[in-house]
Scaffold this motif. Structure first.
Motif, mmCIF file in Angstrom:
data_model
loop_
_atom_site.group_PDB
_atom_site.id
_atom_site.type_symbol
_atom_site.label_atom_id
_atom_site.label_comp_id
_atom_site.label_asym_id
_atom_site.label_seq_id
_atom_site.Cartn_x
_atom_site.Cartn_y
_atom_site.Cartn_z
ATOM 1 N N LEU A 50 0.987 -1.299 -0.007
ATOM 2 C CA LEU A 50 -0.082 0.141 0.061
ATOM 3 C C LEU A 50 0.927 1.102 -0.104
ATOM 4 O O LEU A 50 1.870 1.653 1.220
ATOM 5 N N LEU A 51 0.956 1.833 -1.298
ATOM 6 C CA LEU A 51 1.671 3.206 -1.187
ATOM 7 C C LEU A 51 1.016 4.370 -0.706
ATOM 8 O O LEU A 51 -0.385 4.585 -1.011
ATOM 9 N N SER A 52 1.466 5.272 -0.109
ATOM 10 C CA SER A 52 0.840 6.609 0.069
ATOM 11 C C SER A 52 0.743 7.277 -1.171
ATOM 12 O O SER A 52 1.249 6.929 -2.212
ATOM 13 N N ASP A 53 -0.282 8.244 -1.108
ATOM 14 C CA ASP A 53 -0.678 9.088 -2.384
ATOM 15 C C ASP A 53 0.731 9.706 -2.779
ATOM 16 O O ASP A 53 1.182 9.975 -4.075
ATOM 17 N N THR A 54 1.555 10.154 -1.571
ATOM 18 C CA THR A 54 2.740 11.080 -2.240
ATOM 19 C C THR A 54 3.796 10.233 -2.779
ATOM 20 O O THR A 54 4.486 10.345 -3.706
ATOM 21 N N ALA A 55 3.709 8.752 -2.070
ATOM 22 C CA ALA A 55 4.949 7.775 -2.488
ATOM 23 C C ALA A 55 4.485 7.250 -3.898
ATOM 24 O O ALA A 55 5.324 7.163 -4.949
ATOM 25 N N ARG A 56 3.121 7.079 -4.147
ATOM 26 C CA ARG A 56 2.788 6.755 -5.694
ATOM 27 C C ARG A 56 3.082 7.956 -6.585
ATOM 28 O O ARG A 56 3.616 7.302 -7.750
ATOM 29 N N ASP A 317 -5.495 5.975 -6.153
ATOM 30 C CA ASP A 317 -5.122 7.290 -6.034
ATOM 31 C C ASP A 317 -5.794 8.150 -4.841
ATOM 32 O O ASP A 317 -5.441 9.297 -4.592
ATOM 33 N N GLY A 318 -6.507 7.409 -3.839
ATOM 34 C CA GLY A 318 -7.112 7.669 -2.904
ATOM 35 C C GLY A 318 -8.336 8.563 -3.151
ATOM 36 O O GLY A 318 -8.810 9.101 -1.885
ATOM 37 N N LYS A 319 -8.788 8.586 -4.247
ATOM 38 C CA LYS A 319 -9.983 9.320 -4.455
ATOM 39 C C LYS A 319 -11.097 8.166 -4.985
ATOM 40 O O LYS A 319 -10.911 7.481 -5.596
#
Length: 549
Positions: A50-56, A317-319
């Motif tokens: 699981l990548l953070s939005d920033t890392a992705r 992308d968290g959206k």
């Protein structure tokens, strides 16, 4: 876009290609009894992280910065460029970058590919939608765009559409999904299909000869008191003195009321006391119960993908997407649309049977996941695999939800009673029990409606998870045959889901057919469990059992 089931004029019904601050109720959902074995996915070296939005975002930017070098390394021509669509990073540091391709500035349909790199950055392999070299003599069409548009309009009208019109002017593309790459036009036709489902028909026309090369349908049709899941906890948001059906804890998912309309976003559901719905069906277009089911389906699907695979939303992308209920009148379907990035649900016959059960909601949203990963073309064998993917993960979400009112099973749409006699829409143990789906692969499968050509892949998943023959699973009786009379011993649903997800996101492309899917899932099983593992061998045995060798 994809509807939940096949359109009436083509065949009988079948499922498509579907989440707070200030809330009085908690937003968390407890993962249910999804685990069918003791191997935690997070412990597998080949499982995605699981990548953070920033890392992705940083990883995407890094891969895009190196796209020109990647294109040269894998032997693409001087006029070809790569554009990063998605990236997956495994626990062992392997990075899988999915690219779209352009040629002389034009999008290449069927040119997508995935580059697999080790932790050190070394290229370990490339998975391509086509192995053909992309080269055309000219990017100047001989056929006028108007002719391509008329061809597309005629195709839609022949299928029974109404209010038919091109959504935009035909665009020039390179068609590479089948045969020799050629210059072509892609036209997207709007309006409505014959059952009231919005139309998003894509037609590809040869720009030199005017011949139709391909067509597919872009619409992919499958606390509150819910109709199907009992009393559930919802993510809501307080706004002023009232509450909104807006789940800020899961990417800002919103649930809207179309109130019998067939276009627009609708009106966001609100409530004075944060207690939603009645738990009973109603023909009232303002009824909240269908909205409760839709919102609950969205949030449990979000949680399933995040907890099972480290996926942060449909696009990772968290959206969130959004949901619309009370679409049209007596509309017996549900669908996902990439265009609006949303799920839409009809209220069914008599406007009292909304198509908002857990597996239907998860089915529809999974069409979005497929679109943003492998992008399986919604026609032919790839279309059947697209549909099966939605059924497979719809089943996974239903088990994950662990609802006493809607228990997990290998039946699709069993709650919504589409057939009017209490039977499910589809059966995974023996797909042909619905009267139309195929149990096994054969050379004509690509010509079957995608809702029925999904049958062999659904059958594969059941065999891989549970095995062949007669058995009772969680109180439901199944009897799953094999094409060759072989006996298959299942590896458990959790492992089967991990294998299919990894294959979808890392090894499948837009043109993947059944033979390719066998290769993709074997690669995924090897990465996750080893090439000498029982899991790897069972994947091969399950494919052989449905006549894919």
């Amino acid at each position: 876009m994809s509807s939940l089931f096949a359109r009436h004029k083509r065949t009988t019904l079948a499922l498509a290609t579907a989440v707070a601050a200030g809330a009085m109720l908690t937003t968390g959902l407890t993962a249910g009894n999804a685990a069918a074995d003791s191997t935690a996915p997070s412990a597998l070296a080949g499982a995605p992280v699981l990548l953070s939005d920033t890392a992705r975002s940083a990883l995407i930017q890094e891969q895009q910065a190196g796209a020109a070098g990647a294109a040269r390394e894998i032997g693409l021509g001087a006029k070809e460029k790569l554009v990063v669509k998605d990236v997956v990073k495994d626990r062992d540091g392997t990075v899988h970058t999915r690219y779209e391709r352009t040629y002389d500035g034009l999008p290449v349909l069927g040119g997508d590919l995935v580059v697999h790199r080790s932790k050190s950055g070394a290229t370990e392999g490339v998975t391509k939608a086509t192995n053909a070299a992309i080269k055309v003599a000219t990017v100047t069409p001989k056929v006028k765009a108007a002719k391509a548009e008329q061809q597309a309009l005629s195709a839609a009208q022949d299928a029974g559409s109404s209010k038919t019109a091109a959504d935009s002017a035909p665009r020039k593309v390179i068609w590479a999904a089948e045969g020799k790459p050629v210059l072509a036009y892609e036209t997207v036709v709007g309006g409505f299909q014959d059952d009231g489902t919005p139309n998003e028909l894509h037609v590809v026309t040869d720009a030199a000869t005017g011949a139709k090369l391909y067509e597919y349908q872009g619409i992919q049709t499958g606390s509150g008191k819910s109709l199907y899941s009992g009393t559930v906890e919802l993510g809501t948001t307080k706004s002023g003195s009232s509450y909104q059906l807006l789940d800020s804890g899961r990417g800002g998912h919103k649930t809207y009321n179309l109130a019998r309309k067939t276009s627009g976003t609708g009106t966001l559901f609100t409530d004075a006391d944060d207690t939603w719905g009645t738990g009973a069906a109603s023909s009232d277009p303002q009824d909240q119960t269908a909205a409760v089911d839709a919102a609950y389906g969205a949030q449990v699907t979000w949680d399933f993908y995040k907890e099972s695979f480290g996926r942060n939303g449909i696009k990772n992308d968290g959206k969130a997407a959004y949901s619309r209920v009370h679409y049209g009148s007596n509309y017996v379907n549900a669908f996902w649309s990439d265009q609006c990035f949303c799920m839409t649900y009809g209220d069914g016959s008599g406007n009292t049977n909304p198509l908002t059960s857990i597996d239907v909601a998860a089915h529809e949203m999974t069409h979005g996941v497929t679109s943003n990963t492998a992008g399986l073309n919604y026609s032919g064998e790839s279309g059947g695999l697209n549909e099966a993917t939605s059924d497979i993960f719809g089943t996974g979400v239903e088990y994950f939800a662990n609802s006493s009112a809607d228990k997990g099973d290998y039946l699709i749409g069993e709650q919504i009673d589409i057939n009017g006699d209490g039977t499910p829409l589809r059966y995974m143990d023996k797909p042909s029990k619905d009267g139309a789906s195929k149990d096994y692969w054969d050379s004509g499968l690509g010509g079957v409606d995608v809702h029925y050509s999904s049958g062999p892949a659904n059958h594969f998943f059941f065999l891989l998870s549970e095995g062949s023959g007669a058995r009772t699973v969680d109180g439901v009786d199944y009897d799953s045959p094999t094409h060759d009379g072989s006996t298959v011993t299942g590896i458990g649903r959790d492992k089967a889901l991990q294998i299919w997800y990894k294959a979808l996101t890392e090894y499948m492309t837009s043109t993947t057919d059944y033979a390719d899917a066998r290769t993709a899932t074997l690669s995924a099983a090897s990465d996750l469990y080893g090439a000498d593992s029982t899991e790897y061998k069972t994947v091969g045995a399950a494919w052989t059992a449905i006549n894919v060798n």
